[in-house]
Design an enzyme around this catalytic site. Structure first.
Site, mmCIF file in Angstrom:
data_model
loop_
_atom_site.group_PDB
_atom_site.id
_atom_site.type_symbol
_atom_site.label_atom_id
_atom_site.label_comp_id
_atom_site.label_asym_id
_atom_site.label_seq_id
_atom_site.Cartn_x
_atom_site.Cartn_y
_atom_site.Cartn_z
ATOM 1 N N GLU A 183 36.981 29.063 44.853
ATOM 2 C CA GLU A 183 37.795 28.720 43.679
ATOM 3 C C GLU A 183 38.505 27.381 43.880
ATOM 4 O OE1 GLU A 183 37.775 30.317 40.862
ATOM 5 O OE2 GLU A 183 36.483 31.919 41.608
ATOM 6 N N TRP A 203 36.132 24.811 43.071
ATOM 7 C CA TRP A 203 35.946 24.617 41.629
ATOM 8 C C TRP A 203 36.905 23.558 41.095
ATOM 9 C CZ3 TRP A 203 32.290 26.185 38.244
ATOM 10 C CH2 TRP A 203 32.569 26.057 36.888
ATOM 11 N N TRP A 245 30.798 25.653 13.510
ATOM 12 C CA TRP A 245 31.941 26.542 13.738
ATOM 13 C C TRP A 245 32.550 26.937 12.399
ATOM 14 C CZ3 TRP A 245 31.899 27.907 18.623
ATOM 15 C CH2 TRP A 245 31.473 27.002 19.596
ATOM 16 N N ASN A 261 42.835 35.341 35.280
ATOM 17 C CA ASN A 261 41.613 34.564 35.115
ATOM 18 C C ASN A 261 40.500 35.349 34.430
ATOM 19 O OD1 ASN A 261 40.013 32.098 35.698
ATOM 20 N ND2 ASN A 261 38.784 33.537 36.878
ATOM 21 N N TRP A 306 35.686 25.876 20.379
ATOM 22 C CA TRP A 306 36.355 26.048 21.667
ATOM 23 C C TRP A 306 37.503 25.072 21.849
ATOM 24 C CZ3 TRP A 306 36.353 21.855 24.953
ATOM 25 C CH2 TRP A 306 35.377 20.865 24.754
ATOM 26 N N TRP A 363 36.633 26.056 29.599
ATOM 27 C CA TRP A 363 36.341 26.371 28.206
ATOM 28 C C TRP A 363 34.879 26.069 27.874
ATOM 29 C CZ3 TRP A 363 38.341 28.951 24.190
ATOM 30 C CH2 TRP A 363 39.657 29.405 24.311
#
Length: 459
Positions: free
Chosen positions: A266, A269, A297, A335, A353, A376
């Protein structure tokens, strides 16, 4: 290097610590230090820090100022365009050079470039596990997929050992005046919505305390971090975002612990997200996959009503509502639930988004440009490395799968009296209390609508 009486400036941003702070150490080695923080709402433009981050920033700056003052170094606060204000201060005090930690956000890259044209600016690593330019493919390019990036990053680990606060740290004899933190009005007043933020202890001491606690729990992280009803995450993300603790410090504290690898991944990341926004600076506004630009959308009054219901935790899906209410109450969300709530907005409600990303930006104490946009786009299926758009999380499956009943009881108290069998989908069980909203859309209906939109985009 021989010391002189000419001051060096340390330009603080998202690196609010004294230990393992290479910019501070370099300045202290040269002579007296002028510590500076500039509240800059102009350079970031639309990405100026949100309301929740402002609350954290107030307390983090107070903690930093106290730590510096204990060593005879005042923290000078200024407001305006950071590059201009730091350059102005350098002229005022005749500073030999300015030291900072290199940042990866596009507006900070631009500010660093502008400042470097008028002063001697020395950029130091320290915000990532590996200096941003060092993790490269075999041909010298940059990675766009996390798994090979992570393999390459591991080859450079461990990071350099964290360094203590420099013993030679001293301030200027006559530092320039700055503004008062209280005059910045970073804390909410009317209304004061930050009551739940007492959950947090901003500052380097709070970060160190949280790391010490998590070090004893990291062995269970792989199993526990997906369970929102227990405290199985590190809760270090806001401390890392504001740089109150270095990722190298976290790595060295945990790396030898049994079972630490999933958490270290993590941390990797974070580096990957920084690597991506260096390649794609507009990643927070532009789809990583241009083919997804064709996706239509939902807009208009009905979509706006659905978006408002999502932000308020009134979707009729308990796990989604619990996450959105936790976000509003403490400025943070578990998370696993972040993924569920984001997927629900994008797939079930078919809302762009970017609207969700901006809501998170304003509400999260750990809102980070790289992490926020990359996460996202991963959920939305629009990113260069992402889950396929057709992979749609089912909240009514995710909730019992990850044992979220206790989490729902805490954040959706009107459902707290329901048993574990009913709490995940009270309407289907026929026990939803009066006033709890019906689902904005059925799971099957939402899924089919999302898949149809994706098919139309491909066509």
């Amino acid at each position: 290097m021989a010391k002189s009486d000419t001051p060096s400036i340390v330009w603080f941003r998202q690196d609010l610590r004294l230990a393992d702070q290479p910019a501070l150490a370099a300045a202290a080695a040269e002579g007296p230090v002028l510590a500076v923080y500039v509240l800059d709402d102009e350079t970031p433009g639309d990405w100026r820090i949100g309301a929740a981050q402002r609350w954290w920033l107030h307390h983090a700056l107070k903690a930093l100022a106290d730590a510096l003052a204990a060593r005879g170094v005042p923290l000078v606060l200024r407001r305006g365009r950071a590059a201009e204000e730091v350059a102005r201060l350098a002229r005022e005090v005749g500073a030999a050079r300015v030291h900072c930690l290199a940042h990866q956000e596009p507006w900070w890259c631009a500010a660093e470039a502008a400042l470097a044209e008028v002063v001697e600016l020395v950029r130091h690593p320290g915000r990532l596990l590996a200096e941003s330019g060092l993790v490269r493919t075999g041909t010298g390019g940059r990675f766009r997929i996390f798994t090979p990036f992570w393999r390459a990053l591991q080859q450079q680990m461990p990071p350099p050992a964290p360094q203590p606060v420099p013993e030679s740290l001293r301030g200027m004899a006559s530092p320039p005046r700055g503004e008062r933190l209280e005059d910045w009005d970073l804390l909410p007043r009317a209304p004061d919505w930050a009551g739940g933020f007492a959950h947090w202890t901003p500052g380097a001491a709070g970060a160190a305390e949280r790391l010490e606690t998590f070090a004893e729990e990291v062995g269970g992280y792989d199993q526990n971090h997906n369970l929102p009803s227990i405290d199985g995450t590190s809760s270090l993300s806001p401390h890392l975002h504001f740089g109150e603790i270095s990722p190298a410090t976290v790595w060295h504290a945990l790396a030898r612990r049994t079972g630490a690898e999933p958490y270290l991944r993590e941390l990797g990341w974070r580096d990957f997200a920084a690597n991506l926004i260096l390649q794609l600076p507009d990643y927070a506004t532009a789809n990583g996959r241009p083919a997804m630009d064709a996706l239509r959308w939902r807009t208009g009054e009905a979509a706006d009503a659905d978006f408002r219901a999502w932000t308020r935790g009134r979707t009729g899906y308990p796990i989604v509502d619990a996450g959105m209410r936790q976000l509003w109450h403490i400025g943070w969300m578990h998370n696993r639930v972040r993924m569920i709530t984001a997927s629900f907005l994008v797939k079930h409600l078919l809302i762009d988004w970017r609207r969700g990303e901006r809501w998170f930006w304003d509400c999260l104490v750990d809102a980070d440009y790289g992490n926020n946009s990359v996460n996202w786009q991963w959920v939305a299926g629009t990113g260069v490395d992402s889950s396929p758009f057709g992979r749609i999380m089912a909240p009514l499956v995710q909730s019992p799968k990850f044992d979220a009943s206790g989490y729902i009881c805490e954040w959706v108290p009107e459902l707290a009296r329901l048993d574990d069998a009913a709490i995940h989908d009270p309407h289907a069980a026929g026990v939803a209390p009066a006033g709890y909203p019906r689902p904005r859309i059925g799971h099957r209906e939402g899924r089919e609508r999302a898949l149809a939109a994706a098919a139309a985009a491909r066509a």
